[in-house]
Write a protein that holds these residues in place. Structure first.
Motif, PDB file in Angstrom:
ATOM      1  N   LEU A 117      26.024  32.945  45.236  1.00  0.00           N
ATOM      2  CA  LEU A 117      27.351  33.129  44.672  1.00  0.00           C
ATOM      3  C   LEU A 117      28.320  33.720  45.675  1.00  0.00           C
ATOM      4  O   LEU A 117      27.963  34.620  46.434  1.00  0.00           O
ATOM      5  N   GLU A 118      29.537  33.225  45.625  1.00  0.00           N
ATOM      6  CA  GLU A 118      30.587  33.831  46.427  1.00  0.00           C
ATOM      7  C   GLU A 118      31.269  34.867  45.557  1.00  0.00           C
ATOM      8  O   GLU A 118      31.832  34.550  44.503  1.00  0.00           O
ATOM      9  N   THR A 119      31.172  36.112  45.963  1.00  0.00           N
ATOM     10  CA  THR A 119      31.775  37.169  45.149  1.00  0.00           C
ATOM     11  C   THR A 119      32.736  38.005  45.976  1.00  0.00           C
ATOM     12  O   THR A 119      32.668  38.029  47.195  1.00  0.00           O
ATOM     13  N   VAL A 120      33.619  38.684  45.281  1.00  0.00           N
ATOM     14  CA  VAL A 120      34.528  39.617  45.912  1.00  0.00           C
ATOM     15  C   VAL A 120      34.340  40.956  45.220  1.00  0.00           C
ATOM     16  O   VAL A 120      34.312  41.015  43.988  1.00  0.00           O
ATOM     17  N   ALA A 121      34.168  42.002  45.996  1.00  0.00           N
ATOM     18  CA  ALA A 121      34.082  43.333  45.406  1.00  0.00           C
ATOM     19  C   ALA A 121      35.490  43.896  45.352  1.00  0.00           C
ATOM     20  O   ALA A 121      36.177  43.920  46.361  1.00  0.00           O
ATOM     21  N   VAL A 122      35.913  44.299  44.191  1.00  0.00           N
ATOM     22  CA  VAL A 122      37.282  44.798  44.082  1.00  0.00           C
ATOM     23  C   VAL A 122      37.308  46.227  43.565  1.00  0.00           C
ATOM     24  O   VAL A 122      36.454  46.632  42.779  1.00  0.00           O
ATOM     25  N   ASP A 123      38.314  46.973  44.007  1.00  0.00           N
ATOM     26  CA  ASP A 123      38.555  48.296  43.444  1.00  0.00           C
ATOM     27  C   ASP A 123      38.947  48.088  41.994  1.00  0.00           C
ATOM     28  O   ASP A 123      39.777  47.239  41.685  1.00  0.00           O
ATOM     29  N   ALA A 124      38.347  48.883  41.130  1.00  0.00           N
ATOM     30  CA  ALA A 124      38.633  48.699  39.714  1.00  0.00           C
ATOM     31  C   ALA A 124      39.107  49.996  39.101  1.00  0.00           C
ATOM     32  O   ALA A 124      38.909  51.070  39.655  1.00  0.00           O
ATOM     33  N   ASP A 125      39.684  49.852  37.959  1.00  0.00           N
ATOM     34  CA  ASP A 125      40.136  51.011  37.215  1.00  0.00           C
ATOM     35  C   ASP A 125      38.936  51.621  36.522  1.00  0.00           C
ATOM     36  O   ASP A 125      38.201  50.944  35.825  1.00  0.00           O
ATOM     37  N   SER A 126      38.731  52.917  36.710  1.00  0.00           N
ATOM     38  CA  SER A 126      37.609  53.530  36.005  1.00  0.00           C
ATOM     39  C   SER A 126      38.117  54.245  34.767  1.00  0.00           C
ATOM     40  O   SER A 126      37.356  54.819  34.008  1.00  0.00           O
ATOM     41  N   GLY A 127      39.403  54.173  34.591  1.00  0.00           N
ATOM     42  CA  GLY A 127      40.180  54.749  33.484  1.00  0.00           C
ATOM     43  C   GLY A 127      39.430  55.520  32.432  1.00  0.00           C
ATOM     44  O   GLY A 127      39.080  56.680  32.635  1.00  0.00           O
ATOM     45  N   ALA A 128      39.199  54.854  31.309  1.00  0.00           N
ATOM     46  CA  ALA A 128      38.683  55.553  30.137  1.00  0.00           C
ATOM     47  C   ALA A 128      37.308  56.159  30.392  1.00  0.00           C
ATOM     48  O   ALA A 128      36.986  57.223  29.880  1.00  0.00           O
ATOM     49  N   TYR A 167      41.069  44.235  51.909  1.00  0.00           N
ATOM     50  CA  TYR A 167      41.538  44.782  50.653  1.00  0.00           C
ATOM     51  C   TYR A 167      41.308  43.804  49.512  1.00  0.00           C
ATOM     52  O   TYR A 167      41.577  42.606  49.644  1.00  0.00           O
ATOM     53  N   ALA A 168      40.794  44.302  48.413  1.00  0.00           N
ATOM     54  CA  ALA A 168      40.635  43.503  47.205  1.00  0.00           C
ATOM     55  C   ALA A 168      40.651  44.435  46.014  1.00  0.00           C
ATOM     56  O   ALA A 168      40.013  45.479  46.033  1.00  0.00           O
ATOM     57  N   ALA A 169      41.398  44.090  45.009  1.00  0.00           N
ATOM     58  CA  ALA A 169      41.464  44.942  43.823  1.00  0.00           C
ATOM     59  C   ALA A 169      41.786  44.067  42.633  1.00  0.00           C
ATOM     60  O   ALA A 169      42.369  42.993  42.789  1.00  0.00           O
ATOM     61  N   ASN A 170      41.386  44.517  41.455  1.00  0.00           N
ATOM     62  CA  ASN A 170      41.840  43.758  40.304  1.00  0.00           C
ATOM     63  C   ASN A 170      43.273  44.161  39.996  1.00  0.00           C
ATOM     64  O   ASN A 170      43.780  45.158  40.491  1.00  0.00           O
ATOM     65  N   GLN A 171      43.903  43.351  39.173  1.00  0.00           N
ATOM     66  CA  GLN A 171      45.340  43.535  39.041  1.00  0.00           C
ATOM     67  C   GLN A 171      45.713  44.894  38.454  1.00  0.00           C
ATOM     68  O   GLN A 171      46.761  45.444  38.760  1.00  0.00           O
TER      69      GLN A 171
END
Length: 594
Positions: free
Chosen positions: A193-204, A232-236
């Motif tokens: 699989l081609e994947t991208v690791a992105v910074d995510a919100d850990s919010g709640a 750099y990679a992040a979700n929106q």
RNA sequence: CGGGAUGUGGCGCAGCUUGGUAGCGCACUUCGUUCGGGACGAAGGGGACACAGGUUCGAAUCCUGUCAUCCCGACCA
């Protein structure tokens, strides 16, 4: 396995319910059967795929020193009440299936296992000397999804690998977190699989770091922003960027102008020859906090920019140190219901006074004010005058009075410059989230009072990490990435079978004999091989082999008399005419190289 | 939960407007002919049309209600 014994039922027509190609192919290939909304039976072919994925995950997790367990799926409600999630998971979000047993005790079907594992860790681990540990399980999880869709992508019963690590300090947690990141990358690479690791919100969920692993695919439900240099990679929700330069606003004087009915940025600009980036847009939103407290927010942002609601929620939660249940816009219905006519929506300025809140029932009486950096950095701008049909030009923050809070509450967009390197532009891609790793910190251990004795002899709550990986989702995401107009093209390591021997004419003794020999030889070498021994026409067998996506095909047909067979690669369609022994060797080689 | 759509054999659909007791393609069974990219012919089997009421001499078709499924939004591996 012989195809005649495989219970292989393929379909030519696409079921109406299947929307995306991976779902369609799973159904057409006979991999899954829907039993009811969001609940699927994994048929024999599918189960083989899932077992292969599981085996890879297990191998990599074991190599990383993690311990496999199997945990209960029925969880007592008390455990979830202690972590404070029972109410919101059953009544609130309703994501948790729950039931009463004959003793009238309340139980839930596990959507995740933090509570159970933390309880066990607490009971079993008493000293820092036993730490760290990383415990995982691969099993069915249940979530009563609001809207199940896309087959296994978002089902209500699904298989997930979930692990939890326990540490005596934050640094050690960071180490395991990092090793899980590496492990995940290895797992996805091995699965093809081609994947991208992105910074995510850990919010709640809280915690200091969180990364999502996305399979890039157009059918993905998530938007991710990446830079071409791969740095750099992040979700929106989390993405940051440098917005485009604002256009200079520099009128000879500051004054109030009449702007009748120009309550949108577009109208204001076109009528008065202004640019959106010269305007400070002011928006009122309502944050619903714990215990139904409704906190009005006054958000200021540059006119050409958009609000990122997740960032707003995080900001509010941090600033007032309370949980934000949700964020609401003020719609027309609410304006009528709460009698908000005295607030000049469309003509608001950042200096709107709190006294407009005085007679609004339910709302807190003071705005929480936030200004996005894009607006805060403007020296001179246009904004509403807080009076209907009036705006002010040539304004500045000095003239409006001091700014209270500055924060990033802006939605980053494709095409904007990256923070790490302004020459890089953000690109937008769709992704399917198949893994998510968190540094949880001590949130669960504290609420569940899970402690150990530290080196100083004191009781301390565990530092925890959690690491999820959707097994069934991964399988379907792989199809989304590996298919063509004929069907699935499984990556070899997760294909249900590595090769299929297609016998063109079963009645031909030579063909039957040669195919039988190849079949036995391949089995002896440990190759997962299918023998298509059905008395179907060749075309049917080819179509089925393509549809179900077996990576290698060996055709025993007209050249069998000369001792030759064809070997065909599914993805490339490359065909070679070789001796049967060469065919076996070739596939063995491919298998071992993966 | 809000908005939209659809429910007719295993799958894909027609029939519903203009009521008269169900049809097509694929799949399935049998026989024959075919046999390297989802063959052809013949003969069959399987559905009281989501469910419950109602209108009618008669309802897949009209009316009412319920349920289910799918699509668009918030949630998530």
């Amino acid at each position: 396995m012989r195809v005649s014994r495989l219970m292989l039922v393929t379909q030519r027509d696409v079921p109406a319910e299947a929307e995306i190609v991976s779902h369609q192919l799973l159904v057409r290939g006979g991999y899954i059967r829907r039993v009811t909304s969001g609940i699927y039976a994994y048929m024999p072919l599918m189960w083989r795929v899932l077992r292969k994925i599981k085996a890879i995950v297990e191998e990599e997790m074991d190599n990383a020193g993690a311990l496999q367990t199997l945990l209960p799926q029925l969880h007592p409600s008390e455990l979830w009440e202690r972590s404070g999630r029972w109410q919101s998971y059953t009544a609130g979000e309703g994501i948790m299936f729950h039931l009463m047993d004959r003793q009238k005790r309340s139980l839930g079907l596990g959507p995740t296992h933090e509570e159970v594992i933390t309880k066990i860790a607490d009971e079993q681990i008493h000293s820092y000397k036993q730490l760290p540990v990383n415990i995982y399980q691969i099993q069915t999880k249940f979530r009563d999804e609001i809207r199940p869709r896309f087959g296994l992508m978002r089902s209500r019963e699904f298989i997930m690998k979930d692990s939890y690590s326990f540490h005596s300090n934050e640094k050690d947690l960071g180490k395991t977190y990092k090793s899980m990141e590496v492990t995940y990358k290895r797992i996805f690479a091995r699965c093809g699989l081609e994947t991208v690791a992105v910074d995510a919100d850990s919010g709640a969920i809280g915690g200091s770091a969180s990364q999502e692993f996305m399979v890039t695919a157009d059918a993905g439900e998530d938007l991710i922003l990446t830079s071409k240099d791969g740095l750099y990679a992040a979700n929106q929700e989390k993405a940051v960027s440098i917005p485009k330069e604002a256009i200079l606003h520099n009128p000879s004087e500051s004054k109030t102008i009449s702007t009748p009915n120009q309550n949108s940025i577009l109208e204001l600009c076109s009528t008065n020859n202004l640019e959106p980036s010269q305007i400070v847009k002011v928006i009122i939103m309502i944050a619903i906090l714990e215990e139904q407290v409704e906190q009005p927010l006054l958000l200021s942002i540059r006119g050409d920019q958009e609000i990122n609601e997740v960032k707003v929620i995080n900001f509010v939660a941090e600033t007032i140190n309370k949980q934000v249940i949700k964020l609401d816009q003020v719609n027309d219905e609410e304006k009528n219901r709460l009698k908000l006519d005295h607030i000049p929506f469309g003509f608001l300025g950042p200096d709107l006074k709190d006294n407009v809140l005085e007679n609004i029932s339910g709302w807190q009486k003071q705005f929480l004010r936030v200004t996005d950096h894009s607006a805060a950095s403007l020296d001179c701008f246009v904004c509403g005058a807080n009076v209907k049909d009036k705006h002010r030009i040539g304004m500045s923050w000095e003239k409006l009075g001091e700014l209270t809070n500055k924060a990033d509450i802006r939605k980053a967009q494709k095409g904007e410059s990256c923070v790490h390197d302004p020459t890089m532009k953000l690109e937008e891609r769709h992704g399917i989230e198949i893994g998510h790793i968190f540094q949880l910190g001590r949130k669960y251990s504290k609420s569940l009072q899970a402690t150990f004795t530290n080196e100083q002899g004191q009781e301390e709550a565990f530092w925890m990490g959690c690491y999820g990986l959707g097994i069934t989702r991964l399988a379907q995401a792989a199809i989304e990435q590996h298919h063509d107009e004929h069907g699935i093209c499984w990556p070899l390591p997760i294909a249900p079978f590595e090769a299929v021997i297609v016998v063109i004419n079963m009645k031909e003794p030579i063909q039957e004999e040669i195919s039988g020999n190849i079949y036995k030889a391949m089995l002896a070498k440990g190759i997962d091989v299918l023998l298509d021994d059905r008395s179907e026409r060749a075309g049917v067998k080819f179509k089925d082999a393509d549809l179900i996506g077996i990576p290698w095909r060996i055709v025993v047909g007209r050249d069998a008399a000369n001792g030759k067979v064809e070997i065909v690669q599914r993805v490339s369609r490359e065909t070679l005419l070789v001796d049967s022994e060469q065919a076996i060797q070739r596939i063995l080689q491919e298998k071992l190289s993966k």
